[in-house]
Design an enzyme around this catalytic site. Structure first.
Site, short mmCIF file in Angstrom:
data_model
loop_
_atom_site.label_atom_id
_atom_site.label_comp_id
_atom_site.label_asym_id
_atom_site.label_seq_id
_atom_site.Cartn_x
_atom_site.Cartn_y
_atom_site.Cartn_z
CG ASP A 57 11.55 25.86 17.38
OD1 ASP A 57 10.60 25.65 18.15
OD2 ASP A 57 12.54 25.10 17.29
CE LYS A 116 1.93 33.39 19.09
NZ LYS A 116 0.61 33.34 19.65
CG MET A 148 21.58 29.60 21.49
SD MET A 148 20.76 28.28 22.37
CE MET A 148 21.72 26.85 21.89
N1 SAH Z 1 19.24 23.82 15.37
C1 SAH Z 1 19.78 25.13 15.07
C2 SAH Z 1 20.33 25.80 16.29
C3 SAH Z 1 19.28 26.15 17.31
S1 SAH Z 1 19.94 27.03 18.65
C4 SAH Z 1 20.84 24.99 13.96
O1 SAH Z 1 21.18 23.88 13.59
O2 SAH Z 1 21.29 26.01 13.46
C5 SAH Z 1 19.66 28.69 18.14
C6 SAH Z 1 20.96 29.35 17.75
O3 SAH Z 1 21.32 28.98 16.44
C7 SAH Z 1 20.90 30.87 17.70
O4 SAH Z 1 21.06 31.44 18.99
C8 SAH Z 1 22.07 31.18 16.83
O5 SAH Z 1 23.30 31.07 17.52
C9 SAH Z 1 22.02 30.04 15.82
N2 SAH Z 1 21.27 30.42 14.62
C10 SAH Z 1 20.12 29.94 14.16
N3 SAH Z 1 19.79 30.49 12.98
C11 SAH Z 1 20.79 31.35 12.68
C12 SAH Z 1 21.06 32.22 11.59
N4 SAH Z 1 20.21 32.32 10.55
N5 SAH Z 1 22.18 32.95 11.62
C13 SAH Z 1 23.06 32.85 12.64
N6 SAH Z 1 22.86 32.04 13.68
C14 SAH Z 1 21.75 31.31 13.71
#
Ligand code: SAH
Length: 468
Positions: free
Chosen positions: A248, A270, A383
């Site tokens: 992703d 992408k 998100m």
């Molecule tokens: N499966 C992922 C979430 C995917 S949805 C998890 O468990 O974290 C994508 C959202 O995750 C982003 O919009 C953001 O809100 C959050 N996210 C993912 N990586 C992040 C990071 N390094 N720092 C802050 N928020 C993050």
């Protein structure tokens, strides 16, 4: 990368060393491991050099280097321990077309000699572009300790068996065979004696020829929030073994680096082709690759089971009877809460925590606003950037306190992590002022712990945001 690492063949190559003192000795000890024809120019040479000359291991010319001495030389080492003499002799060598290295003079050198871990024919070269020789030595020491001396023996015997291994089909089956040799059967055999290695290889080949080809498989792997050190050991192993990695947008380059060099890397996140790579397309890719017998890693950010559309992918794989498993990862809420020194739950404050998404496939997501608006509720909003104003409106409408703390953590666990600390009231303005481009996690009902706020390097951001 300024210095590009290569392994240079020294068979019949000519290498010139100018100098006969300690600097020259240090280089010569390394160079004599190669097959090069070494010539040393030194008016006065250390006794060891004279002995090596006597033993035919190099040629010592007992005078200073002169015009034409470096004809046909591939490499030149200036080890005179005298800057003027190094410059003079380097100039002579360069005019003969040799590549130049001057000891302890990075600027005038065309190449540098790396720190070397020698398990011939396995050779590991470590370089820091001259920036941190101490670090290179520490890495070398670490590897020296970790790599058994027998590695070279295994590799040497393994090489004689390469052709025999062609009885196995190219790709996965052959790789599995060699993995089993180097990491299991080989070390066991060599411990019993070098003569046991070849019979062990033959037995292992028989076993592998009689095993059925491995079936395709999909591992749904949580890649964590971005810091490669937050990958689980299982995730690392899955990446190590993957034939295909489908990843992703939020997977960081540092994590992709850990995949096998030969793995097929497919970016399904992408920009353009898409944050919107259609889900059906991803599902089809998983099936297509697994059906060729590949070990597929579906690498998702954070934990694959949190807002990852995992079930749709599992259904697709299941529909084709393809085996799969899930490797859990650290979800971004865990990394984000750690960065502000808080707990997700706390006795006497909140006995539950909600993981919310700001929007779903239909648009801004609806939630139990009434409950969320209550005092001491804690929610981790994924998100949540675009929907911040919507969330704020709904919560205030349901009676939430305007001063409820809200903390946004952008790029949690990554070097560019930012923490913005605000209140429900000021959330949209704080977000606008912060102008975030990375992924962000929003905590409703949590502020950074005071001590953490004072200690962590976010102070500028905190100060700014609080004044919004
Ligand atoms: N499966 C992922 C979430 C995917 S949805 C998890 O468990 O974290 C994508 C959202 O995750 C982003 O919009 C953001 O809100 C959050 N996210 C993912 N990586 C992040 C990071 N390094 N720092 C802050 N928020 C993050």
């Amino acid at each position: 990368m300024d210095h590009f690492p290569i392994f240079l063949s020294t068979d019949t190559a000519r290498i010139i060393v100018s100098g006969g003192g300690d600097a020259a000795l240090a280089k010569l000890r390394l160079l004599m491991k190669s097959r090069a024809k070494i010539t040393v120019f030194a008016a006065e040479a250390a006794p060891e050099i004279a002995q090596w000359h006597e033993a035919g291991r190099l040629t010592l010319v007992s005078r200073a280097m002169d015009y034409g001495d470096a004809v046909c030389a591939k490499l030149f080492y200036g080890a005179n321990e005298d800057a003027a003499e190094d410059a003079r002799t380097a100039h002579l060598a360069r005019s003969c077309g040799a590549l130049i290295n001057i000891v302890d003079n990075l600027e005038d050198s065309q190449f540098i000699t790396p720190a070397i871990v020698d398990r011939d024919p396995v050779t590991i070269a470590i370089g820091t572009e001259g920036a941190a020789p101490v670090l290179a030595r520490a890495i070398k020491a670490d590897l020296e300790e970790r790599l058994p001396q027998s590695l070279g023996t295994l590799a040497r015997i393994g090489k004689t068996f390469r052709k025999a291994s062609y009885a196995l089909p190219f790709g996965r089956p052959r790789r599995d065979f060699w993995r089993a040799f180097y990491f299991n059967a080989g070390p066991k055999a060599v411990a019993e004696g070098e003569e046991r290695v070849l019979p062990a290889l033959k037995d292992l080949l028989d076993t592998h020829l009689n095993t059925q080809a491995r079936e395709g498989h999909v591992a749904f792997v949580g890649g964590g929030p971005g810091d490669p050190e937050l990958l689980t050991l299982k995730a690392r192993r899955a990446l190590d073994e993957a034939d295909v990695v489908i990843y992703d947008r939020l997977i960081t380059p540092e994590i992709l680096e850990l995949a096998r060099r030969e793995a097929t890397m497919i970016d399904v996140g992408k920009e353009g082709f898409g944050p919107h790579t259609p889900q059906e397309h991803i599902n089809a890719l998983l099936v297509e690759h697994a059906q060729t017998g590949a070990q597929v890693v579906r690498l998702k950010s954070g934990d694959a089971t949190v807002f990852g559309r995992l079930d749709e992918e599992i259904d697709a794989v299941d529909a084709h009877n393809i085996g799969w498993h899930i490797v859990p990862g650290i979800t971004s809420a865990s990394a984000a809460v750690a960065s502000i020194g808080q707990s997700l739950t706390r006795r006497g404050r909140n006995a539950s925590v909600r993981f919310l998404t700001g929007h779903d496939t239909r648009g801004f997501a609806d939630h139990d606003w009434k409950t969320l608006a209550q005092e001491n509720e804690v929610a981790a909003i994924y998100m949540g950037k675009k929907s911040a104003r919507f969330i704020q409106g709904r919560l205030l409408m349901h009676g939430a306190d305007r001063h409820t703390p809200v903390t946004l953590i952008e790029n949690a666990s990554r070097p560019d992590q930012r923490i913005i600390c605000t209140t429900l009231d000021a959330l949209p303005a704080a977000l606008e002022a912060a102008d975030m481009s990375g992924p962000a996690l929003t905590f409703l009902g949590l502020a950074p712990r005071a001590a953490a706020a004072a200690a962590a390097p976010l102070h500028q951001e905190l100060a700014n945001a609080q004044s919004v």
